[in-house]
Design a protein around this motif. Sequence first.
Motif, PDB file in Angstrom:
ATOM      1  N   TYR A   1       0.850  -1.191   0.000  1.00 16.21           N
ATOM      2  CA  TYR A   1       0.000   0.000   0.000  1.00 16.21           C
ATOM      3  C   TYR A   1       0.884   1.238   0.000  1.00 16.21           C
ATOM      4  CZ  TYR A   1       0.882  -0.081   5.120  1.00 16.21           C
ATOM      5  OH  TYR A   1       1.452  -0.088   6.378  1.00 16.21           O
ATOM      6  N   PRO A   2       0.399   2.406  -0.368  1.00 16.33           N
ATOM      7  CA  PRO A   2      -1.011   2.763  -0.612  1.00 16.33           C
ATOM      8  C   PRO A   2      -1.458   2.548  -2.067  1.00 16.33           C
ATOM      9  CG  PRO A   2       0.335   4.762  -0.593  1.00 16.33           C
ATOM     10  CD  PRO A   2       1.259   3.616  -0.301  1.00 16.33           C
ATOM     11  N   MET A   3      -0.543   2.319  -3.028  1.00 14.96           N
ATOM     12  CA  MET A   3      -0.977   2.299  -4.423  1.00 14.96           C
ATOM     13  C   MET A   3      -0.900   0.926  -5.057  1.00 14.96           C
ATOM     14  SD  MET A   3      -0.378   6.081  -5.490  1.00 14.96           S
ATOM     15  CE  MET A   3      -0.409   5.810  -7.155  1.00 14.96           C
ATOM     16  N   GLY A   4      -0.319  -0.034  -4.380  1.00 14.22           N
ATOM     17  CA  GLY A   4      -0.196  -1.377  -4.953  1.00 14.22           C
ATOM     18  C   GLY A   4       0.771  -1.431  -6.126  1.00 14.22           C
ATOM     19  N   LEU A   5       1.799  -0.581  -6.110  1.00 13.64           N
ATOM     20  CA  LEU A   5       2.808  -0.611  -7.184  1.00 13.64           C
ATOM     21  C   LEU A   5       3.631  -1.894  -7.058  1.00 13.64           C
ATOM     22  CD1 LEU A   5       4.193   3.059  -7.020  1.00 13.64           C
ATOM     23  CD2 LEU A   5       2.318   2.181  -8.417  1.00 13.64           C
ATOM     24  N   ALA A   6       4.227  -2.326  -8.172  1.00 10.70           N
ATOM     25  CA  ALA A   6       5.022  -3.559  -8.138  1.00 10.70           C
ATOM     26  C   ALA A   6       6.351  -3.348  -8.851  1.00 10.70           C
ATOM     27  CB  ALA A   6       4.264  -4.695  -8.816  1.00 10.70           C
ATOM     28  N   GLY A   7       7.360  -4.152  -8.441  1.00 13.38           N
ATOM     29  CA  GLY A   7       8.663  -4.159  -9.108  1.00 13.38           C
ATOM     30  C   GLY A   7       9.253  -2.772  -9.290  1.00 13.38           C
ATOM     31  N   ASP A   8       9.664  -2.488 -10.553  1.00 12.20           N
ATOM     32  CA  ASP A   8      10.334  -1.216 -10.825  1.00 12.20           C
ATOM     33  C   ASP A   8       9.391  -0.017 -10.824  1.00 12.20           C
ATOM     34  OD1 ASP A   8      12.682  -2.502 -10.961  1.00 12.20           O
ATOM     35  OD2 ASP A   8      12.808  -2.572 -13.161  1.00 12.20           O
ATOM     36  N   GLU A   9       8.078  -0.285 -10.746  1.00 13.10           N
ATOM     37  CA  GLU A   9       7.138   0.862 -10.625  1.00 13.10           C
ATOM     38  C   GLU A   9       7.364   1.571  -9.287  1.00 13.10           C
ATOM     39  OE1 GLU A   9       3.244  -1.182 -12.809  1.00 13.10           O
ATOM     40  OE2 GLU A   9       3.337  -1.054 -10.635  1.00 13.10           O
ATOM     41  N   ILE A  10       7.846   0.815  -8.311  1.00 14.01           N
ATOM     42  CA  ILE A  10       8.072   1.405  -6.975  1.00 14.01           C
ATOM     43  C   ILE A  10       9.323   2.278  -7.048  1.00 14.01           C
ATOM     44  CG2 ILE A  10       8.438   0.904  -4.521  1.00 14.01           C
ATOM     45  CD1 ILE A  10       7.361  -1.944  -5.117  1.00 14.01           C
ATOM     46  N   PRO A  11       9.245   3.537  -6.609  1.00 15.92           N
ATOM     47  CA  PRO A  11      10.432   4.397  -6.672  1.00 15.92           C
ATOM     48  C   PRO A  11      11.605   3.762  -5.912  1.00 15.92           C
ATOM     49  CG  PRO A  11       8.489   5.675  -6.105  1.00 15.92           C
ATOM     50  CD  PRO A  11       8.074   4.243  -6.070  1.00 15.92           C
ATOM     51  N   GLU A  12      12.800   4.007  -6.423  1.00 19.65           N
ATOM     52  CA  GLU A  12      14.000   3.378  -5.851  1.00 19.65           C
ATOM     53  C   GLU A  12      14.151   3.684  -4.354  1.00 19.65           C
ATOM     54  OE1 GLU A  12      17.718   4.727  -7.532  1.00 19.65           O
ATOM     55  OE2 GLU A  12      18.472   2.665  -7.552  1.00 19.65           O
TER      56      GLU A  12
ATOM     57  N   GLY B   1      11.892 -12.781   2.117  1.00 20.83           N
ATOM     58  CA  GLY B   1      10.926 -11.855   1.503  1.00 20.83           C
ATOM     59  C   GLY B   1      11.412 -11.255   0.190  1.00 20.83           C
ATOM     60  N   ALA B   2      12.687 -11.549  -0.201  1.00 17.35           N
ATOM     61  CA  ALA B   2      13.221 -10.979  -1.446  1.00 17.35           C
ATOM     62  C   ALA B   2      12.449 -11.533  -2.640  1.00 17.35           C
ATOM     63  CB  ALA B   2      14.707 -11.315  -1.579  1.00 17.35           C
ATOM     64  N   GLY B   3      11.956 -10.651  -3.475  1.00 25.14           N
ATOM     65  CA  GLY B   3      11.191 -11.094  -4.649  1.00 25.14           C
ATOM     66  C   GLY B   3       9.695 -11.075  -4.405  1.00 25.14           C
ATOM     67  N   SER B   4       9.268 -11.118  -3.129  1.00 24.73           N
ATOM     68  CA  SER B   4       7.836 -10.997  -2.834  1.00 24.73           C
ATOM     69  C   SER B   4       7.589  -9.645  -2.143  1.00 24.73           C
ATOM     70  CB  SER B   4       7.352 -12.166  -1.967  1.00 24.73           C
ATOM     71  OG  SER B   4       8.163 -12.273  -0.811  1.00 24.73           O
ATOM     72  N   GLN B   5       8.124  -9.499  -0.919  1.00 21.90           N
ATOM     73  CA  GLN B   5       7.937  -8.206  -0.235  1.00 21.90           C
ATOM     74  C   GLN B   5       9.009  -7.185  -0.646  1.00 21.90           C
ATOM     75  OE1 GLN B   5       7.430  -8.442   4.006  1.00 21.90           O
ATOM     76  NE2 GLN B   5       7.381  -6.223   4.265  1.00 21.90           N
ATOM     77  N   PHE B   6      10.250  -7.678  -0.774  1.00 20.46           N
ATOM     78  CA  PHE B   6      11.358  -6.741  -1.000  1.00 20.46           C
ATOM     79  C   PHE B   6      11.981  -6.899  -2.384  1.00 20.46           C
ATOM     80  CE2 PHE B   6      11.549  -8.192   3.520  1.00 20.46           C
ATOM     81  CZ  PHE B   6      11.012  -7.051   4.093  1.00 20.46           C
ATOM     82  N   ASP B   7      12.607  -5.805  -2.839  1.00 22.26           N
ATOM     83  CA  ASP B   7      13.368  -5.852  -4.088  1.00 22.26           C
ATOM     84  C   ASP B   7      14.641  -6.662  -3.817  1.00 22.26           C
ATOM     85  OD1 ASP B   7      15.053  -5.383  -6.195  1.00 22.26           O
ATOM     86  OD2 ASP B   7      14.658  -3.226  -6.308  1.00 22.26           O
ATOM     87  N   PRO B   8      14.837  -7.780  -4.527  1.00 16.58           N
ATOM     88  CA  PRO B   8      16.012  -8.627  -4.247  1.00 16.58           C
ATOM     89  C   PRO B   8      17.340  -7.870  -4.384  1.00 16.58           C
ATOM     90  CG  PRO B   8      14.561  -9.641  -5.887  1.00 16.58           C
ATOM     91  CD  PRO B   8      14.019  -8.287  -5.636  1.00 16.58           C
ATOM     92  N   GLU B   9      17.374  -6.902  -5.301  1.00 18.82           N
ATOM     93  CA  GLU B   9      18.615  -6.147  -5.505  1.00 18.82           C
ATOM     94  C   GLU B   9      18.975  -5.351  -4.239  1.00 18.82           C
ATOM     95  OE1 GLU B   9      20.186  -2.378  -8.010  1.00 18.82           O
ATOM     96  OE2 GLU B   9      18.424  -3.379  -8.834  1.00 18.82           O
TER      97      GLU B   9
END
Length: 451
Positions: free
Chosen positions: A348-359, A395-403
């Motif tokens: 939340y709040p927008m349900g963005l995924a992967g690279d849509e989420i700001p760095e 949680g890497a790959g699901s909750q968190f960015d693995p990078e």
Amino acid sequence: MRGLPWPAKAYLVVVIGAAAALVGNIVVVPGQLAGVGEYGTLLVLALLFLVCESMPTLLNVEQFAVSVSFSAALAAVVLVGPEGAAIVGLTAVVSVRPGLPLVKRLFNGAQFAICGYASGKVYEFFGGVTGVPEVNDFEALVGPYAVAAALFVPLNIVLTLTMVRLASTERAERMPARGMAQFLLSYFGYATFGLLVAGLWATVASISAVLVLLPLFIARWAFGQYHAQQRSYDATIAALCQAVETKDYYTRGHCTRVSLASTMIAQEIGMGAERLRAIRYAGMLHDVGKLGVPTKVLQKDGPLTEEEFAAIQLHPMRGLEIVRGIDFLDEAFAGIMHHHERHDGRGYPMGLAGDEIPEFARVIAVADAFDSMTSDRSYRGARPVEVAVAELHKGAGSQFDPEMVAAFVRALEREPWQPPRKASPPPCDETETTTKDHDDPTMPIEVVGGS
Ligand SMILES: [Fe+2]
């Protein structure tokens, strides 16, 4: 002087006494002032030194101030010799710095006098000729001047740092290596300007000081203004953090640690200085929106209703509303707004995924969860760092960015994490604690249907 430990008092007496004996000897013993040359030059240099010394610039490192006066002190070594340089340095006692205690003035004057005299003697020993150099003499004075500057700098630092260490009642914080490098570079840079002042004196006399030092002085002033502005930004952010943390006893220090962990990740992935500053602020302020969530919801024992959970989920938006007017936060806004987005799009709040989420948000999400897990909470003790890292991997790959997880793990290998001290139970009724931490990935908040 009252309140100083006795070794510091003894040191002060020795340094000030040595300088007093030195200058007294120069002034009283006949013939000592002969090497000073023209008194007019001495007077101009003393005035120049005094003006510069009256406006020091604080470095980013606590307790350390440098000023253009250093250049004037070294120019004096060439132009008026060791005796003149000692007198010029001594004028630091009467510098115009309101509020500077007399003891500090005396110490400053004493250490500049000692440094000036010692460097002057070394300059002469290595063949340096005292007095206004001829244009053709410039090359000959470079070598002896370099040796004199090489002595002045460490002697000045040793005398000052010894005082700082002895005067500190707590264990003195060590100056970081980067701070020391900045300090030394700054000093050696001023030494070069001192050489220019001395070299140009033959052609344009005292105007050389204005020509060389005025632009430098203005640059230093601007730099000082910049640092003052940064300090006021930091104070503003710290005040906002304090306000958030007073809402919950167990999250004290969380903002600062998230900021630190975010900076570690950001450095690891190669962010530049400007972005590093912005992410430091974003880490500090990521939960500022909790100010807009009712405390009774944050503190509620047991499952939350959907409405209450919605109020928690609104805190990133509330945070953005609170700090939107602070323009220096720049990219930090995105970090605050999206720090609860998940890599799989279920956040939340927008349900963005992967690279849509700001760095910034992807960095903070990892830092935030890690600090929550490695800190005490009212409902569980702090998890060891290894356990928290294992949770991040899970949680890497699901909750968190693995990078970001990988970057943080690399940063932790280089710079081990200092978990917060164990939190003792809060004093009864005086402090508020939340029952569940919305940042804790190991204990999700339970939500029941309906309100
Ligand atoms: Fe949050």
